[in-house]
Design an enzyme around this catalytic site. Sequence first.
Site, PDB file in Angstrom:
ATOM      1  N   ARG A   3     -13.263 -10.195   0.686  1.00  0.00           N
ATOM      2  CA  ARG A   3     -12.015 -10.260   1.437  1.00  0.00           C
ATOM      3  C   ARG A   3     -12.352 -10.205   2.919  1.00  0.00           C
ATOM      4  NH1 ARG A   3      -9.948  -5.425  -2.096  1.00  0.00           N
ATOM      5  NH2 ARG A   3     -10.926  -6.875  -3.506  1.00  0.00           N
ATOM      6  N   GLU A  11       0.879  -1.172   0.000  1.00  0.00           N
ATOM      7  CA  GLU A  11       0.000   0.000   0.000  1.00  0.00           C
ATOM      8  C   GLU A  11       0.916   1.222   0.000  1.00  0.00           C
ATOM      9  OE1 GLU A  11      -3.232  -0.337   2.839  1.00  0.00           O
ATOM     10  OE2 GLU A  11      -3.148  -2.503   2.749  1.00  0.00           O
TER      11      GLU A  11
END
Length: 290
Positions: A273, A3
């Site tokens: 997820r 990220e």
Amino acid sequence: MPELPEVEVVRRGLDRFVTGRTIESAQVLHPRAARRHSAGSADLQSRLAGRTIVTVSRRGKYLWFALDGRESALVAHLGMSGQLLVQPGVASDETHLRARFIFTDRGRELRFVDQRTFGGIALDPLVSDGSGGSVPVTVAHIARDPLDPEFDDALWVRRLRGKTTGLKRALLDQTLISGIGNIYADEALWRARLHWAQPTDELAAPKARVLLTEVRAVMNEALAQGGTSFDALYVNVNGESGYFDRSLAAYGQQDRPCSRCGRPIVREAFMNRSSFRCPHCQRAPRNPRT
DNA sequence: GATCGGCCCTGCCCGC
DNA sequence: TGCGGGCAGGGCCGAT
């Protein structure tokens, strides 16, 4: 799972190793790695030969290498498992080596390694970013990230509250704010004591500002520790992992006690997820939105 | 136009 | 031991 903090660590490493160097040849070793380059792998290879890298930039999770003339850039996205490694030419090929860049100085080469092939590279024209800088055309729709000095906090709060969706979904929406993935979304929500299904249009502006403060705090802390790593999938340009996974309070902490209240962290299904939260500190809203 | 679900892809892990 | 299924998830695309 790179990220923003992980991509920034990579960008800094690349800036040191490749800025000012001229590409002698580029080799695309897997067609999927260049799928975002519409003209294909051969075209990408031929267009990169002889070009000099002048800067390495980032917006959210996208990286780009501006080329001489500053009219185009080599854009890279690491996806879930991408790595950009600076390696000696004599080093043996990585199992999932997808592209290789050899420089005219014959120093260390740049390699794009990607196990799950969600990442990719492409050559893109640079367009104005509206503030005197430039951005690759395929990155132009991505919002500025929270560590960008040009990020407009008040605009983000207004846009967030103008959405009718769940809070975590909005955090992952790269057109609203970029660089946040599943890990830092869960961490920032935990720090701000907010539930992932909190309706964005029912979130008070001060709470939104608190959330943004926590997003920045968790990202800056991760950056200082070289990023988060759960396995060998995220590494810096030298192949080293970060340490921030040891500081995670919510993500991946299922059944472990919340460090604030001691109650076990729960894992819930979210957008195909997982989402992790403390059931006590992060109470479900009355009208949850996924 | 905005929202939301599904798919792409590979390797690891677990259960049978 | 070996096989199959589930899971990880960023971004894009199509359906609603």
